[in-house]
Design a protein around this motif. Structure first.
Motif, PDB file in Angstrom:
ATOM      1  N   ARG A 132      96.306 -50.808 -66.427  1.00 29.58           N
ATOM      2  CA  ARG A 132      96.831 -52.000 -67.094  1.00 29.58           C
ATOM      3  C   ARG A 132      95.737 -52.763 -67.847  1.00 29.58           C
ATOM      4  O   ARG A 132      96.032 -53.575 -68.716  1.00 29.58           O
ATOM      5  N   LYS A 133      94.493 -52.499 -67.503  1.00 33.13           N
ATOM      6  CA  LYS A 133      93.385 -53.161 -68.180  1.00 33.13           C
ATOM      7  C   LYS A 133      92.913 -52.384 -69.410  1.00 33.13           C
ATOM      8  O   LYS A 133      92.085 -52.891 -70.178  1.00 33.13           O
ATOM      9  N   LEU A 175      96.627 -48.055 -60.991  1.00 35.57           N
ATOM     10  CA  LEU A 175      97.505 -48.728 -61.941  1.00 35.57           C
ATOM     11  C   LEU A 175      96.846 -49.996 -62.480  1.00 35.57           C
ATOM     12  O   LEU A 175      96.978 -50.330 -63.657  1.00 35.57           O
ATOM     13  N   GLU A 176      96.114 -50.681 -61.629  1.00 32.80           N
ATOM     14  CA  GLU A 176      95.411 -51.887 -62.062  1.00 32.80           C
ATOM     15  C   GLU A 176      94.426 -51.571 -63.184  1.00 32.80           C
ATOM     16  O   GLU A 176      94.347 -52.304 -64.184  1.00 32.80           O
ATOM     17  N   ARG A 208     102.393 -55.480 -68.060  1.00 28.89           N
ATOM     18  CA  ARG A 208     102.584 -54.176 -68.708  1.00 28.89           C
ATOM     19  C   ARG A 208     103.294 -53.254 -67.711  1.00 28.89           C
ATOM     20  O   ARG A 208     102.909 -53.144 -66.555  1.00 28.89           O
ATOM     21  N   TRP A 209     104.341 -52.581 -68.164  1.00 25.14           N
ATOM     22  CA  TRP A 209     105.148 -51.679 -67.332  1.00 25.14           C
ATOM     23  C   TRP A 209     105.805 -52.402 -66.168  1.00 25.14           C
ATOM     24  O   TRP A 209     105.882 -51.913 -65.061  1.00 25.14           O
ATOM     25  N   LYS A 210     106.284 -53.595 -66.442  1.00 24.28           N
ATOM     26  CA  LYS A 210     107.135 -54.297 -65.501  1.00 24.28           C
ATOM     27  C   LYS A 210     108.445 -54.640 -66.191  1.00 24.28           C
ATOM     28  O   LYS A 210     108.517 -54.733 -67.420  1.00 24.28           O
ATOM     29  N   PRO A 243      99.000 -57.883 -66.510  1.00 17.28           N
ATOM     30  CA  PRO A 243      99.702 -57.461 -65.288  1.00 17.28           C
ATOM     31  C   PRO A 243     101.194 -57.237 -65.480  1.00 17.28           C
ATOM     32  O   PRO A 243     101.848 -56.666 -64.610  1.00 17.28           O
TER      33      PRO A 243
END
Length: 506
Positions: free
Chosen positions: A276-277, A272-273, A56-58, A54
């Motif tokens: 991210r998986k 997006l979820e 990733r890309w934060k 979760p």
């Protein structure tokens, strides 16, 4: 337990000794490094939580604390990227190790010769290149021991690259809290610099004397950090080797988001979820359509040239320059006639003017001109424009041209003063490269590393036992030529660079 608590209190009070080396308190807990020839070395220090799942890309999140003493004697994993293999002018010493390469990559490294936390040594933070698609702090020529022996603290950092470091999407923009997405690699760099501000005293460093430095994409990153309001107060000086962003506009947030939507569809993710998986390998192998920083409205609120033009950048003393050959083309090498046709097609009636500065009357001349035009478009005009902007605003700037033809075997000698070739000289790391070095190379490494050391220490490269390096101004355009002979001179192709800048600036 009592001994541990006593040690912990001593560290908090800044009384730790580095003779052991002793454990050092940093964000997350205590770390223990290694000692080599009176230099304490700490590798693989986490400066943020692993950007996986979760995260990733934060934006980088706070480091996860650990219990006990964490051993920091090995580099952390390099960022996700293709497995390295020598190519073109770059032998393996210029590349990351083959393993480990992982998405969990937010680690940094510290080399210090300080004997106490009260020494307040100047600090260099090194940012690697790699076209924003690769690279890492474990590259052999980025070793910090030689410069630490000269009296500074050397810090090298990792940041996310490629699809993991520069991916934007409307959902990411919405969840960010800053109405922005995409510049995660730059956010990592800023997070590492904030780590330095909070922790470097415990290594004997001075957070008020931080110099950021980088080469190629690392130099472009330095330029972006100097321009970014989010990096305010994190450094005082900048070293930028072959790279800036004055005539190469970054994509807008809207453009990057559009590319991100296409990227999501190409991976058959509905949200997006789901994205991210996806396995990191699938993210790596899919073309996202864009690479590198974007104008996200947060890290980069405006084009960098515009930020400088309106005097909104972070003030710094600057050392900058580029290499004589660089050796990078933007496309295929063309025959003389095809090259002439290309210039007329690309620049219309200005084609004649381009041919005056980059002539092509025969094949040899055309080949030379194509390499020089590519060098000047990608690097020369960028650092030239930055130097001029710096000088016009009354901020100190020192400009170099690296002209030493780096020795090599028959396979590598042909590249001359190539892209990245100066790095090992500047940081006194020739020992890490397997080339037939000559006395002139060791002399140049001594001089260059002294210049770099002086600049990191005082903001001025000049000092004892090195030729005078004049301050660059837009009036006299004096630079230092870093070649077989080190000498001050007027920038030899200033007229050509000025012409090019006027034709390609946006």
């Amino acid at each position: 337990m009592k001994k541990f608590l006593l040690l912990y209190l001593l560290l908090l009070l800044g009384l730790s000794s580095f003779k052991g080396p002793a454990p050092v308190k940093v964000d997350g807990g205590l770390i223990l490094g290694s000692l080599h020839e009176k230099i304490c070395i700490y590798k693989g220090i986490p400066f943020a939580a692993p950007p996986v799942g979760p995260l990733r890309w934060k934006a980088p999140q706070a480091v996860i604390p650990w219990k006990g003493i964490r051993k920091c004697t090995q580099f952390g994993p390099s960022p996700m990227q293709a497995s390295p293999a020598p190519f073109s002018m770059w032998s393996e010493e210029f590349l990351i190790p083959k393993q480990p390469i992982r998405e969990d990559c937010l680690y940094l490294n510290v080399w210090t010769g300080a004997q106490s936390a009260q020494e307040k040594r100047p600090v260099l933070v090194w940012i690697y290149g790699g076209g924003f698609m690769g690279g890492g702090s474990a590259v052999p020529i980025y070793d910090g021991e030689a410069m630490a022996k000269k009296g500074i603290i050397f810090v090298s950092i990792n940041y996310r690259v490629g699809n993991f470091g520069f991916f934007a999407h409307p959902e990411l923009t919405q969840e960010s809290g800053n109405h922005a997405s995409g510049n995660y690699g730059l956010m990592d760099q800023i997070a590492a610099l904030k780590w330095v501000q909070r922790n470097i005293r415990n290594f004997g460093g001075d957070p008020d004397r931080v110099t950021i430095a980088g080469q190629s994409a690392g130099s472009m990153s330095v330029n972006a950090l100097v321009a970014s309001p989010q990096a305010k107060g994190l450094f005082k000086q900048a070293i930028a080797e072959s790279g800036a962003n004055f005539t190469s506009p970054h994509p807008s947030l809207a453009q990057a988001e559009e590319a991100g939507i296409k990227f999501m569809h190409s991976l058959e993710a509905a949200s997006l979820e789901e994205l991210r998986k996806k396995p990191a390998e699938a993210i790596l192998k899919t073309d996202a359509g864009l690479r590198g920083p974007i104008l996200d409205g947060y890290i980069l609120p405006e084009p960098i040239a515009q930020i400088f033009a309106s005097h909104q950048q972070n003030p710094v003393s600057l050392l900058t320059g580029w290499n004589e050959e660089e050796g990078i083309l933007r496309g295929l090498l063309l025959k003389a006639e095809d090259y002439q046709h290309y210039l007329y097609q690309q620049y219309g009636t200005e084609g004649n003017a381009f041919l005056r500065h980059y002539p092509a009357s025969n094949e040899t001349e055309a080949t030379k001109s194509q390499y020089e035009l590519a060098r000047d478009l990608i690097f020369g005009v960028q650092n030239y424009a930055w130097a001029n902007a710096q000088s016009r605003q009354g901020q100190p700037v020192y400009v170099y041209r690296f002209t030493r033809k780096v020795p090599g075997t028959d396979e590598y000698a042909k590249y001359g003063a190539f892209h990245t070739g100066e790095v090992a000289y500047a940081y006194d790391n020739l020992a890490f490269i397997h080339r037939p070095w000559q006395p002139a190379d060791h002399d140049l490494a001594r001089i260059m590393s002294t210049y770099w050391l002086n600049f990191i220490t005082t903001g001025n490269p000049n000092g004892k036992n090195v030729p005078n390096w004049p301050l660059y101004t837009t009036q006299d355009k004096k630079i230092i030529n870093l070649g077989k002979e080190v000498k001050a001179e007027v920038l030899p192709d200033a007229e050509r660079l000025e012409f090019l800048f006027e034709k390609v600036k946006k």
